[in-house]
Write an enzyme that holds these catalytic residues in place. Structure first.
Site, mmCIF file in Angstrom:
data_model
loop_
_atom_site.group_PDB
_atom_site.id
_atom_site.type_symbol
_atom_site.label_atom_id
_atom_site.label_comp_id
_atom_site.label_asym_id
_atom_site.label_seq_id
_atom_site.Cartn_x
_atom_site.Cartn_y
_atom_site.Cartn_z
ATOM 1 N N TRP A 232 8.296 4.381 3.713
ATOM 2 C CA TRP A 232 9.143 3.256 3.323
ATOM 3 C C TRP A 232 8.818 2.689 1.936
ATOM 4 O O TRP A 232 9.751 2.326 1.203
ATOM 5 C CB TRP A 232 9.103 2.168 4.395
ATOM 6 C CG TRP A 232 7.818 1.401 4.505
ATOM 7 C CD1 TRP A 232 6.771 1.672 5.334
ATOM 8 C CD2 TRP A 232 7.451 0.241 3.762
ATOM 9 N NE1 TRP A 232 5.761 0.766 5.146
ATOM 10 C CE2 TRP A 232 6.154 -0.130 4.191
ATOM 11 C CE3 TRP A 232 8.072 -0.525 2.776
ATOM 12 C CZ2 TRP A 232 5.477 -1.229 3.672
ATOM 13 C CZ3 TRP A 232 7.404 -1.627 2.259
ATOM 14 C CH2 TRP A 232 6.126 -1.964 2.700
ATOM 15 N N ASP B 156 11.840 -5.674 9.570
ATOM 16 C CA ASP B 156 11.845 -4.591 8.579
ATOM 17 C C ASP B 156 12.962 -3.568 8.830
ATOM 18 O O ASP B 156 13.456 -2.926 7.889
ATOM 19 C CB ASP B 156 10.520 -3.818 8.607
ATOM 20 C CG ASP B 156 9.278 -4.676 8.714
ATOM 21 O OD1 ASP B 156 9.256 -5.587 9.564
ATOM 22 O OD2 ASP B 156 8.322 -4.428 7.973
#
Length: 354
Positions: free
Chosen positions: A43, A145
């Site tokens: 990520w 997230d």
């Protein structure tokens, strides 16, 4: 407040990009897949790639496009990691790179990964995307997230493939996550919720978790055309969040890593992404112009955290779900790719306000 200077901002951008591509850190990695080096697929690299793509669209730089193509071609040749919420993040940029290059291999990978989200990715109660990541299934858990790391990509694929199912799935994920993660008192977002025990863990109003909504929503609204009622709901959630952020912003423009705890350290990556999201939301007409000063103050603060070499200081390392508030205060601080890229996002948007 000191006025932003375009020339200085562009100089910062050049240094940020240079350092992002070859970032070094003395910290011992704790994640199963490295999240500091840009040579990995996770990520943080995904956030960095997207910021580089946005700057490419702003400048038309052939060097930036070449870097993106080279980065993806190398990673594809090496073999992609297992699919999960966080490794999905680079796919957003790959979907745009497909449109730039019309390289069919990019499209086929995007289709494969998007199909995995809809057909195979673990789900919680109410069909929320379970925040399964590298090395951790996090059964029954929703994290804030996820919207940025995975759901933006799902929406993009709905547009590219003209497949309404993907778009509707992205809407469902935003609504389910907001249902369980919104603090009804403050309008801010808790880091996570678990259906196994039904609680918000430490009830952390974590800054970077919150900024994924602030920065992600403005891009989501550009990606897909939503039903008016859904768009109004998402924007009203943003306005409540930003109103609370305005009250919690420190005098120097930064926010604390626990937004409502002034004894926790101030954190630059979240501040940068708040600046990006707030300024872009004002420019697009989603937020009242009165919030522009909040975004500009945050951007100035983030710029102040860029050292002479172009490294963004004051950035917290990757943060798992904390079982205590102290756990968030104990996360180490070190340069990270997303520190570079979130500052880059803020500066890119800042250029539109000078």
């Amino acid at each position: 407040m000191q006025l932003l200077d375009r020339t200085i901002m562009e100089q910062h951008i050049d240094k940020l990009i240079l350092q992002m591509k070859d970032l070094k850190s003395s910290i011992d990695e704790s994640c199963p897949i490295g999240i500091i080096s840009m040579d990995n697929w996770e990520w943080p690299q995904g956030v960095g790639l997207f910021s580089l793509y946005l700057y490419y669209k702003e400048t038309g730089s052939p060097q930036l496009l070449a870097y993106l193509v080279e980065w993806f071609d190398k990673r594809i040749a090496e073999g992609l990691p297992p699919k999960n919420v966080n490794t999905m993040c680079p796919m957003l940029t790959l979907s745009y790179l497909y449109e730039e290059t019309q390289d069919d291999k990019y499209l086929q990978i995007c289709k494969e990964w998007a199909s995995y989200v809809l057909e195979e990715m673990p789900r919680t109660v109410e069909f929320g995307i379970q925040h399964a990541v590298s090395g951790q299934l996090n059964e029954g858990q929703l994290w804030d997230d996820t919207l940025y790391m995975t759901v933006l990509f799902v929406a993009r694929m709905g547009v590219i493939l003209e497949n309404e199912r993907y778009i509707q799935e992205s809407i469902r994920q935003f609504l389910v996550h907001l249902k369980y993660l919104t603090d009804p008192v403050s309008g801010l977002f808790f880091h996570g919720w678990t259906f196994e025990g039904r609680h918000h863990f430490a009830k952390a109003l974590w800054a970077r978790g919150n900024c994924w909504y602030t920065a992600g929503l403005v891009d989501y609204l550009e990606i897909v055309e939503l039903p008016q009622g859904v768009q109004d709901f998402l924007i009203s959630s943003l306005e409540r969040q930003v109103s609370a952020l305005q009250d919690l912003q420190a005098d120097d423009g930064l926010w604390h890593t626990l937004l409502d705890d002034s004894t926790s350290y101030k954190e630059t990556s979240a501040t940068s992404a708040f600046a990006y999201g707030i300024l872009k939301a004002v420019r697009k007409g989603y937020l009242d112009p009165k919030y522009k000063s909040v975004g500009l103050k945050a951007l100035q603060a983030a710029i102040g955290q860029i050292d002479e070499n172009g490294v963004v200081q004051g950035v917290s390392y990757g943060t798992g779900m904390g079982l205590t508030l102290q756990a968030y205060k104990d996360i180490p601080v070190c340069p990270m790719p997303y520190g570079q890229s979130m500052a880059l996002l803020g500066l890119i948007e800042g250029l539109k306000h000078v």
